[in-house]
Design a protein around this motif. Structure first.
Motif, PDB file in Angstrom:
ATOM      1  N   GLY A   1      -6.969  -1.323   2.599  1.00 12.39           N
ATOM      2  CA  GLY A   1      -5.720  -1.413   2.980  1.00 12.39           C
ATOM      3  C   GLY A   1      -5.352  -2.876   2.715  1.00 12.39           C
ATOM      4  N   LYS A   2      -4.044  -3.146   2.579  1.00  8.85           N
ATOM      5  CA  LYS A   2      -3.397  -4.481   2.654  1.00  8.85           C
ATOM      6  C   LYS A   2      -2.479  -4.722   3.491  1.00  8.85           C
ATOM      7  CE  LYS A   2      -1.342  -7.741  -0.544  1.00  8.85           C
ATOM      8  NZ  LYS A   2      -0.480  -7.978  -1.899  1.00  8.85           N
TER       9      LYS A   2
ATOM     10  N   GLY B   1       1.113  -4.258  16.496  1.00  7.06           N
ATOM     11  CA  GLY B   1      -0.061  -3.957  15.336  1.00  7.06           C
ATOM     12  C   GLY B   1       0.712  -4.607  14.049  1.00  7.06           C
ATOM     13  N   ALA B   2      -0.082  -3.983  13.018  1.00  8.89           N
ATOM     14  CA  ALA B   2       0.158  -4.192  11.632  1.00  8.89           C
ATOM     15  C   ALA B   2       0.121  -3.015  10.735  1.00  8.89           C
ATOM     16  CB  ALA B   2      -1.026  -4.913  11.201  1.00  8.89           C
ATOM     17  N   PHE B   3       1.280  -3.086   9.817  1.00  9.22           N
ATOM     18  CA  PHE B   3       1.485  -2.072   8.912  1.00  9.22           C
ATOM     19  C   PHE B   3       0.749  -2.430   7.562  1.00  9.22           C
ATOM     20  CE2 PHE B   3       5.327  -1.637  11.609  1.00  9.22           C
ATOM     21  CZ  PHE B   3       5.357  -0.307  11.776  1.00  9.22           C
ATOM     22  N   MET B   4      -0.078  -1.376   7.017  1.00 12.34           N
ATOM     23  CA  MET B   4      -0.974  -1.701   5.786  1.00 12.34           C
ATOM     24  C   MET B   4      -0.571  -0.546   4.859  1.00 12.34           C
ATOM     25  SD  MET B   4      -4.463  -2.383   7.666  1.00 12.34           S
ATOM     26  CE  MET B   4      -5.257  -2.968   6.330  1.00 12.34           C
ATOM     27  N   GLU B   5      -0.539  -0.789   3.670  1.00 13.64           N
ATOM     28  CA  GLU B   5      -0.436  -0.077   2.392  1.00 13.64           C
ATOM     29  C   GLU B   5      -1.658   0.162   2.183  1.00 13.64           C
ATOM     30  OE1 GLU B   5       2.463  -0.310  -1.480  1.00 13.64           O
ATOM     31  OE2 GLU B   5       0.618  -1.700  -1.489  1.00 13.64           O
ATOM     32  N   ILE B   6      -2.017   1.725   2.179  1.00  9.83           N
ATOM     33  CA  ILE B   6      -3.352   2.063   1.710  1.00  9.83           C
ATOM     34  C   ILE B   6      -3.413   2.741   0.423  1.00  9.83           C
ATOM     35  CG2 ILE B   6      -4.150   2.119   4.231  1.00  9.83           C
ATOM     36  CD1 ILE B   6      -3.290   5.180   4.117  1.00  9.83           C
TER      37      ILE B   6
ATOM     38  N   GLY C   1       2.923   2.848  -2.256  1.00  7.98           N
ATOM     39  CA  GLY C   1       3.990   3.672  -1.536  1.00  7.98           C
ATOM     40  C   GLY C   1       3.706   4.280  -0.200  1.00  7.98           C
ATOM     41  N   LYS C   2       2.448   4.110   0.151  1.00  6.23           N
ATOM     42  CA  LYS C   2       1.825   4.766   1.318  1.00  6.23           C
ATOM     43  C   LYS C   2       1.551   3.795   2.423  1.00  6.23           C
ATOM     44  CE  LYS C   2       2.464   8.976  -0.311  1.00  6.23           C
ATOM     45  NZ  LYS C   2       1.616   9.849  -1.012  1.00  6.23           N
ATOM     46  N   GLU C   3       2.163   3.639   3.653  1.00  7.44           N
ATOM     47  CA  GLU C   3       2.043   2.852   4.505  1.00  7.44           C
ATOM     48  C   GLU C   3       1.444   3.383   5.937  1.00  7.44           C
ATOM     49  OE1 GLU C   3       5.037  -0.303   4.917  1.00  7.44           O
ATOM     50  OE2 GLU C   3       4.966  -0.598   3.049  1.00  7.44           O
ATOM     51  N   GLY C   4       0.760   2.834   6.609  1.00  7.21           N
ATOM     52  CA  GLY C   4       0.148   3.283   7.787  1.00  7.21           C
ATOM     53  C   GLY C   4       0.249   2.361   9.059  1.00  7.21           C
ATOM     54  N   LEU C   5       0.199   2.656  10.206  1.00 10.01           N
ATOM     55  CA  LEU C   5       0.111   1.744  11.372  1.00 10.01           C
ATOM     56  C   LEU C   5      -1.216   1.340  11.862  1.00 10.01           C
ATOM     57  CD1 LEU C   5       1.706  -0.120  13.301  1.00 10.01           C
ATOM     58  CD2 LEU C   5       2.037   1.745  14.955  1.00 10.01           C
TER      59      LEU C   5
END
Length: 707
Positions: free
Chosen positions: A635-636, A644-649, A652-656
């Motif tokens: 992820g980025k 925390g940090a939000f990451m694009e894995i 168009g799909k992001e997770g916390l």
């Protein structure tokens, strides 16, 4: 104003209507022929005088497709019909072949036949109508013609022969057969088949001929209505002074010359003797005449009689002594040699040699962008397999101009392509576009059949998973009265001086292509049966040699583009493409791959090597795959908050990544350990309510345990 004559008959449940006297009335013969809603005009005209000194019949057959016939616009910038398409050229040849033998020997008037398609209903194809129309136009004209001749098409579906099938029926058929002939015999056959046995093929030809007889009788009725009186024609006889001189001084020597072994040696012996005899004849007949003042007519007559005598001697030796000029028996094949991988860079290559005929064949594998667009009267379509045939003048040791392929090259290439088409894998099995090229490097007869053998070898060399090898062989015929001899593997001289060129190609299981042309008015069922049986035996012998060279498809070469096909849900297509094509263009720019997406969700990826292909596939999957629980993603970091940090894995799909899941060590401040744009692996630990929870800590703990 018009003196129109019409006649109708029922043929295969449809009405065949012919008429004359209304259109093209200034032609020697003109017939409008309608079958269903397909309408074709056939016209024939001749020169006022015979062509002086011609040693051949100057017949020209044209087939013109008008795009308005199908309610279409022509392609290209000018938006008008120009040079004939490849298909139109092949149809012109199809019409020419059964018509040409039906003129008196020695007839040298220029004859021009033009077939123009004015209406096409997409059900009744105009090809066989061109044969019928040309025959009718000739029959009612003043031109001497030994017809009538008729043509039909035959399909084979569910064990039943279908007369004049539609294009849709032909797609389901095991056979695509065109047959032409007179009421007495067959004189032209063209076929593609899905490995049919010889007996079924023969039955199909006889089925066609039964219907040809009815059409010929129909034509005879039409000629009674409106046929013109034929012009008087008598074959020009050779001066007895010339014939006597050649017989007395050259008969025995020519008999020995034609039996010289080797094509070039034989040509030199025959041509050298002709030159010697002609010089002696001129010296005797024109002792005091300057060379430039010697009339041309006796020289042309001398050469013609010499050629006719050579033809007679060769034919007599074969027919009555069963002796061929190169010493073979009537069923013997010339020496064979098959080699593969003769060129380092082409994806597949082969050199096939049979006697003094040789094909250097190559196979090239490409992407969907390399498919050939075909635009004719029928619906526009793309070809994923095509074969090109080249016949340079050096192949026969001559000089000559090299340019665009002529009718002969297109015809030979089409036959070879048809023979191999039935073993080509489906797009699902092998999603490459395939181009085969046969360059004839030596020629002494049956180069189209050598192209089939060489092409089959090149396909396997390239790694194309063809079902099995296809081999081709050409049969010949020498016939005088009731006596005849069928020859296996004819060479150039036997083709030139013989009565038949019967080409048969196929696998060990059955026939995939067949083509027959004859120079006499027709051949019998017995001759066809013998030719098919001899061809079957010869084909098995050739296949043995080919299988010794390569018997199963090779691995793809490193320089072959790699292809992967996947199917994605239709609702993912727009996601993969992105707004304005942003996503798919980005993948293409990053990898250099070619990506094709169809409306049903099939994604074809073409890459220069396996590593690039795998990377491209990963990027495509990133857009279309759903996030999975317990899966690890790279992820980025795209956003940082106190919690925390939000990451694009995935695109168009992001997770916390919660602060508590960043590390196994306590983290007081997110920004102390993570920066915007950081890239690292995380694990999906929850997908509750569509929210994606990530963990870096769990990966660290798992790695610690593993160590």
């Amino acid at each position: 104003m018009f003196d129109e004559k019409t006649l109708e008959m029922e043929l295969a449940g449809r009405t065949l209507k012919v008429s004359t006297g209304k259109i093209a009335r200034q032609s020697c013969g003109a017939v409008m022929i309608q079958y269903g809603d397909t309408v074709l005009l056939s016209t024939v005209n001749r020169s006022k005088e015979p062509r002086k000194g011609a040693d051949f019949f100057p017949l020209t057959v044209d087939y013109i497709e008008k795009f308005y016939a199908a309610g279409k616009f022509p392609g290209g910038f000018n938006k008008r019909e120009s040079r004939p398409s490849t298909d139109a050229t092949l149809v012109a040849r199809l019409i020419d072949r059964p018509i040409r033998p039906m003129f008196p020997e020695g007839f040298t008037y220029d004859v021009h036949i033009v077939n123009t398609v004015f209406s096409f209903d997409e059900q009744n194809t105009p090809d066989y109508l061109g044969i019928i129309g040309s025959s009718l136009a000739l029959s009612i004209s003043d031109i001497p013609f030994l017809g009538p001749v008729a043509g039909v098409t035959v399909g084979y579906i569910d064990g039943e022969f279908i007369l004049n099938p539609s294009p849709e029926q032909l797609e389901k058929s095991l056979l695509d057969l065109s047959v032409a002939g007179t009421k007495d015999a067959v004189n032209m056959v063209e076929a593609g088949a899905k490995e049919l046995d010889e007996e079924t093929m023969l039955k199909a030809i006889l089925f066609a001929h039964d219907n040809i007889k009815k059409i010929c009788a129909f034509q005879e009725e039409f000629v009674k209505l409106c046929g013109k009186e034929k012009i008087t024609f008598e074959k020009e006889e050779v001066d007895t002074v010339i014939s006597s001189f050649i017989e007395e001084n050259g008969h025995e020597r020519l008999q020995a010359a034609v039996l010289t072994l080797g094509k070039k040696n034989r040509e030199e012996a025959v041509d050298g003797l002709e030159e010697e005899l002609l010089s002696a004849f001129i010296a005797k007949q024109y002792p005091d005449v300057a060379e430039e003042e010697i009339p041309e007519e006796p020289i042309l007559a001398f050469k013609k009689y010499y050629h006719d005598l050579m033809k007679k001697l060769v034919r007599e030796a074969i027919l009555y002594k069963k002796h061929r000029v190169d010493g073979r028996t009537t069923t013997e094949i010339r020496p064979l040699d098959a080699q593969i991988n003769v060129l380092p860079i082409p994806h597949g290559s082969a050199l096939f040699t049979r006697g003094e005929t040789q094909s250097l064949a190559t196979a090239t594998l490409g992407t969907k962008d390399d498919e050939q667009l075909v635009d004719n009267l029928e619906k526009e379509y793309y070809k994923k397999f095509y074969l090109h045939y080249n016949f340079p003048p050096y192949s026969v040791g001559e000089t000559g101009r090299m340019g665009a392929p002529g009718r002969r090259e297109l015809g030979h290439g089409s036959l070879a392509e048809r023979a191999l088409r039935y073993v080509i894998p489906t797009e699902e099995e092998f999603p490459y576009t395939i181009r085969v090229v046969s360059d004839i490097t030596e020629s002494n007869g049956s180069s189209s059949q050598a192209s089939i053998c060489g092409g089959s070898l090149a396909l396997m060399s390239a790694g194309v998973p063809i079902k099995e090898h296809v081999a081709g062989i050409a049969m010949g015929l020498i016939k005088e009265g009731e006596e005849f001899t069928v020859l296996t593997d004819i060479m150039g001289l036997e083709d030139h001086l013989g009565d038949m060129d019967f080409k048969v190609a196929g696998t060990k299981s059955g026939i995939t292509a067949l083509q027959m042309d004859i120079k006499i008015t027709g051949i019998t069922e017995e001759i066809m049966r013998i030719a098919l049986n001899q061809a079957h035996v010869a084909r098995q012998q050739i296949l043995e040699v080919m299988n010794t060279a390569i018997s199963s498809p090779a691995d793809l070469k490193p320089n072959v583009p790699r292809i992967q096909q996947i199917t994605i849900p239709k609702d993912k297509i727009a996601i993969l493409i992105g707004p304005g094509g942003k996503n798919i263009k980005g993948i293409i720019e990053e990898t250099g791959s070619t990506i094709d997406i169809t409306d049903d969700g099939k994604v074809s990826i073409f890459s220069k090597d396996l590593e690039v292909l795998e990377n491209t596939l990963r990027l495509v999957n990133n857009y279309v795959k759903d996030v999975e629980l317990n899966e690890v993603y790279e992820g980025k970091v795209v956003g940082i908050q106190k919690f925390g940090a939000f990451m694009e894995i995935l695109p168009g799909k992001e997770g916390l990544l919660h602060i508590s899941e960043i590390s196994k060590e306590r983290v007081a401040n997110v920004e102390d350990v993570i920066k915007m744009g950081d890239v690292f692996k995380v694990k999906v630990i929850s997908l509750d309510n569509g929210k994606i929870a990530l963990s870096k800590k769990k990966l660290e703990l798992e790695n610690t345990v593993a160590e």
